[in-house]
Design a protein around this motif. Structure first.
Motif, short mmCIF file in Angstrom:
data_model
loop_
_atom_site.label_atom_id
_atom_site.label_comp_id
_atom_site.label_asym_id
_atom_site.label_seq_id
_atom_site.Cartn_x
_atom_site.Cartn_y
_atom_site.Cartn_z
N VAL A 140 3.90 -73.11 -63.59
CA VAL A 140 3.77 -72.56 -62.23
C VAL A 140 2.34 -72.84 -61.78
CG1 VAL A 140 3.97 -70.55 -60.74
CG2 VAL A 140 5.44 -70.75 -62.77
N TRP A 141 2.20 -73.77 -60.86
CA TRP A 141 0.87 -74.15 -60.36
C TRP A 141 0.51 -73.28 -59.17
CZ3 TRP A 141 -0.84 -77.98 -56.30
CH2 TRP A 141 -2.20 -78.29 -56.44
N LEU A 142 -0.61 -72.61 -59.28
CA LEU A 142 -1.15 -71.71 -58.25
C LEU A 142 -0.22 -70.52 -57.96
CD1 LEU A 142 -2.70 -74.32 -55.77
CD2 LEU A 142 -3.69 -73.28 -57.80
N PRO A 143 0.04 -69.70 -58.98
CA PRO A 143 0.90 -68.52 -58.79
C PRO A 143 0.32 -67.50 -57.83
CG PRO A 143 -0.23 -68.43 -60.92
CD PRO A 143 -0.48 -69.80 -60.35
N GLU A 144 -0.95 -67.62 -57.47
CA GLU A 144 -1.54 -66.72 -56.47
C GLU A 144 -0.90 -66.91 -55.09
OE1 GLU A 144 -4.77 -70.00 -57.20
OE2 GLU A 144 -3.16 -68.99 -58.30
N LEU A 145 -0.14 -68.03 -54.94
CA LEU A 145 0.52 -68.30 -53.66
C LEU A 145 2.01 -67.95 -53.69
CD1 LEU A 145 -1.19 -71.70 -52.73
CD2 LEU A 145 -1.77 -69.41 -51.98
N LEU A 146 2.42 -67.18 -54.69
CA LEU A 146 3.80 -66.72 -54.77
C LEU A 146 4.11 -65.72 -53.65
CD1 LEU A 146 4.04 -66.12 -58.61
CD2 LEU A 146 5.72 -67.45 -57.32
N ASN A 147 5.22 -65.94 -52.97
CA ASN A 147 5.73 -64.95 -52.03
C ASN A 147 6.08 -63.68 -52.81
OD1 ASN A 147 8.59 -63.80 -51.15
ND2 ASN A 147 7.53 -64.44 -49.27
N GLY A 148 6.06 -62.54 -52.14
CA GLY A 148 6.32 -61.27 -52.83
C GLY A 148 7.61 -61.26 -53.63
N ALA A 149 8.70 -61.78 -53.05
CA ALA A 149 9.99 -61.79 -53.74
C ALA A 149 9.95 -62.72 -54.95
CB ALA A 149 11.10 -62.24 -52.78
N ALA A 150 9.30 -63.87 -54.78
CA ALA A 150 9.19 -64.81 -55.90
C ALA A 150 8.31 -64.23 -57.01
CB ALA A 150 8.61 -66.13 -55.40
N ALA A 151 7.26 -63.52 -56.62
CA ALA A 151 6.37 -62.90 -57.61
C ALA A 151 7.13 -61.84 -58.41
CB ALA A 151 5.16 -62.27 -56.93
N ASN A 152 7.97 -61.05 -57.74
CA ASN A 152 8.75 -60.03 -58.43
C ASN A 152 9.79 -60.64 -59.37
OD1 ASN A 152 7.50 -57.72 -57.37
ND2 ASN A 152 8.66 -57.88 -55.47
N ALA A 153 10.36 -61.78 -58.95
CA ALA A 153 11.32 -62.47 -59.81
C ALA A 153 10.64 -62.98 -61.07
CB ALA A 153 11.96 -63.63 -59.05
N LEU A 154 9.43 -63.54 -60.88
CA LEU A 154 8.67 -64.02 -62.03
C LEU A 154 8.32 -62.86 -62.96
CD1 LEU A 154 7.16 -66.25 -63.57
CD2 LEU A 154 5.19 -65.86 -62.06
N LEU A 155 7.90 -61.74 -62.37
CA LEU A 155 7.55 -60.56 -63.17
C LEU A 155 8.74 -60.12 -64.01
CD1 LEU A 155 5.70 -58.21 -63.95
CD2 LEU A 155 6.45 -57.04 -61.85
N LYS A 156 9.92 -60.11 -63.42
CA LYS A 156 11.14 -59.69 -64.14
C LYS A 156 11.37 -60.60 -65.34
CE LYS A 156 15.15 -57.44 -64.47
NZ LYS A 156 15.21 -56.01 -64.85
N LEU A 157 11.16 -61.90 -65.15
CA LEU A 157 11.37 -62.87 -66.23
C LEU A 157 10.33 -62.70 -67.33
CD1 LEU A 157 12.17 -66.01 -64.05
CD2 LEU A 157 13.79 -64.75 -65.49
N LEU A 158 9.11 -62.35 -66.94
CA LEU A 158 8.05 -62.15 -67.94
C LEU A 158 8.27 -60.85 -68.72
CD1 LEU A 158 4.83 -63.28 -66.02
CD2 LEU A 158 6.37 -64.64 -67.44
N GLU A 159 8.88 -59.87 -68.06
CA GLU A 159 9.16 -58.60 -68.73
C GLU A 159 10.27 -58.75 -69.77
OE1 GLU A 159 10.03 -56.19 -65.34
OE2 GLU A 159 8.01 -55.30 -65.28
N GLU A 160 11.25 -59.61 -69.44
CA GLU A 160 12.37 -59.86 -70.35
C GLU A 160 12.47 -61.36 -70.58
OE1 GLU A 160 15.82 -58.11 -68.62
OE2 GLU A 160 14.83 -56.18 -68.27
N PRO A 161 11.52 -61.92 -71.33
CA PRO A 161 11.43 -63.38 -71.47
C PRO A 161 12.66 -63.99 -72.15
CG PRO A 161 10.01 -62.28 -73.05
CD PRO A 161 10.51 -61.22 -72.13
N PRO A 162 13.19 -65.05 -71.57
CA PRO A 162 14.30 -65.76 -72.21
C PRO A 162 13.83 -66.40 -73.52
CG PRO A 162 14.03 -66.40 -69.90
CD PRO A 162 12.81 -65.65 -70.29
N ALA A 163 14.72 -66.58 -74.43
CA ALA A 163 14.37 -67.18 -75.73
C ALA A 163 13.90 -68.62 -75.56
CB ALA A 163 15.57 -67.12 -76.66
N ALA A 164 12.92 -69.00 -76.35
CA ALA A 164 12.42 -70.38 -76.41
C ALA A 164 12.00 -70.91 -75.04
CB ALA A 164 13.46 -71.31 -77.04
N THR A 165 11.48 -70.03 -74.19
CA THR A 165 10.97 -70.42 -72.87
C THR A 165 9.50 -70.02 -72.77
OG1 THR A 165 13.14 -70.12 -71.84
CG2 THR A 165 11.23 -70.14 -70.37
#
Length: 374
Positions: free
Chosen positions: A156-181
């Protein structure tokens, strides 16, 4: 990209290699560095090392199937999310629609900036961001198992430019990281990223390039002569993309021009200053600004030399000789005023003031500051 293709940063490369060798690969890592730093390049080299089929002690092999595909950015398990915008050629602002230009952009240089990317895709004056629609794409990418590599890597290049919804989606993925990702976030401004995202990433601090690394880059990549490479390095301040642009813009020897200027000012030879103002005008606005920035940098070195000679670690012989001599003329009484004059000149040139008049006025002020008329 291999680590060996990145100038310097030995300590960071070793840190990244060690994490893989020790099998302590964090699922989310934040590569923090300024514009023109090695943060994106290091993330790319790390992604290649992670999935290399024959990793070497210090680098990826560079020849296996995985390395070949990742180096060309065509590996199915290497994915990118980057700021984009609608253009005349693309009506939907999603990263997946800009994969081909992104590959070409990185082939040119991984040290470029957001502005370079926007210009590259023909965004005109539009601002790029990572839109909310990207959140669905992020979820889709992470729901898929790795096709052929050990790790699925999402850069993810320049995550400081994430829209609020996209940032929340990324946060959800980081909280419950998929295997081998593995998520590799590459940022210039960590303070603009959600604190909850930051708390779930492992920080990789990427320092600016040293002057020596910038000089080596310019000489080896663009065959810039040593004196000019040194002057560019002083202006670039560790930003490799700025160094690249400056080396192409620079049309004169700034030091020789500055030395001649100071001699004329010291001797109050204003007829010579008038002639030199013509040369200054011919430089063009960008070169005029760059020259004044160089002059400010050299003046700072003079002031530092006057405080403690040990503060000046390296200067080419001609510049060191100038600094030694000029430091006798600079003191607490006029040092700040000289800096102000150069700053003011830069300010006026930047705002389209007449270059010849600006140069003449600055010259008169400098002449009286370094050698007052009794």
């Amino acid at each position: 990209m291999q680590f060996s293709q990145i100038y310097g940063h030995t300590e960071t490369k070793q840190l990244l290699v060690n994490s893989v060798q020790a099998q302590h690969v964090a699922h989310a890592q934040l590569f923090l560095g300024g514009e023109g730093s090695a943060n994106l390049a290091l993330a790319l080299a790390y992604a290649q090392y992670l999935n290399c089929e024959d990793p070497q002690p210090q680098d990826s092999c560079g020849t296996c199937s995985s390395c070949t595909k990742i180096s060309k950015r065509i590996h199915p398990d290497l994915n990118f999310v980057m700021p984009v915008t609608k253009t005349k050629d693309q009506s939907e602002a999603l990263s997946k629609h800009f994969v081909k230009p992104w590959r070409a952009f990185l082939d040119d240089s991984p040290f470029q900036t957001l502005n370079d990317w926007m210009q590259f895709i023909g965004a005109d004056n539009k601002q790029g961001n990572i839109a909310k629609e990207e959140s669905r794409e992020l979820i889709r990418l992470t729901s898929l198992k790795a096709f052929e590599a050990k790790y699925k890597v999402i850069v993810v290049w320049l995550p400081e430019l994430l829209n609020g919804a996209a940032a929340n989606a990324l946060l959800k993925l980081l909280e419950e990281p998929p295997a081998a990702t593995v998520f590799l976030l590459v940022t210039n401004a960590a303070d603009r990223i959600l604190p909850t995202i930051l708390s779930r990433t492992q920080l990789v601090n990427v320092r600016a390039f040293t002057d020596a690394e910038v000089i080596q880059y310019l000489q080896e990549k663009y065959q810039v002569e040593p004196e000019r490479a040194y002057q560019v390095a002083q202006l670039a301040e560790g930003n490799l993309q700025a160094a690249r642009v400056l080396s192409q813009e620079m049309t004169s020897d700034y030091f020789t021009f500055f030395l001649s200027w100071m001699r004329l000012c010291y001797n109050h030879k204003f007829d010579g200053v008038l002639e030199q103002s013509e040369d200054f005008q011919k430089l063009g606005r960008e070169n005029q600004k760059n020259f004044l920035q160089f002059a400010l940098g050299l003046l700072r070195k003079v002031l530092l030399y006057g405080v403690d000679q040990q503060l000046i670690t390296f200067l080419p012989a001609p510049e060191l000789d100038f600094v030694q001599k000029f430091s006798k003329l600079i003191h607490q009484g006029n040092g700040a005023q000289l800096s102000q004059q150069l700053n003011d000149a830069h300010y006026h040139i930047e705002r389209n003031a007449h270059p010849k008049i600006t140069f003449l006025n600055t010259s008169i002020q400098i002449a009286h500051l370094i050698r007052p008329v009794s």
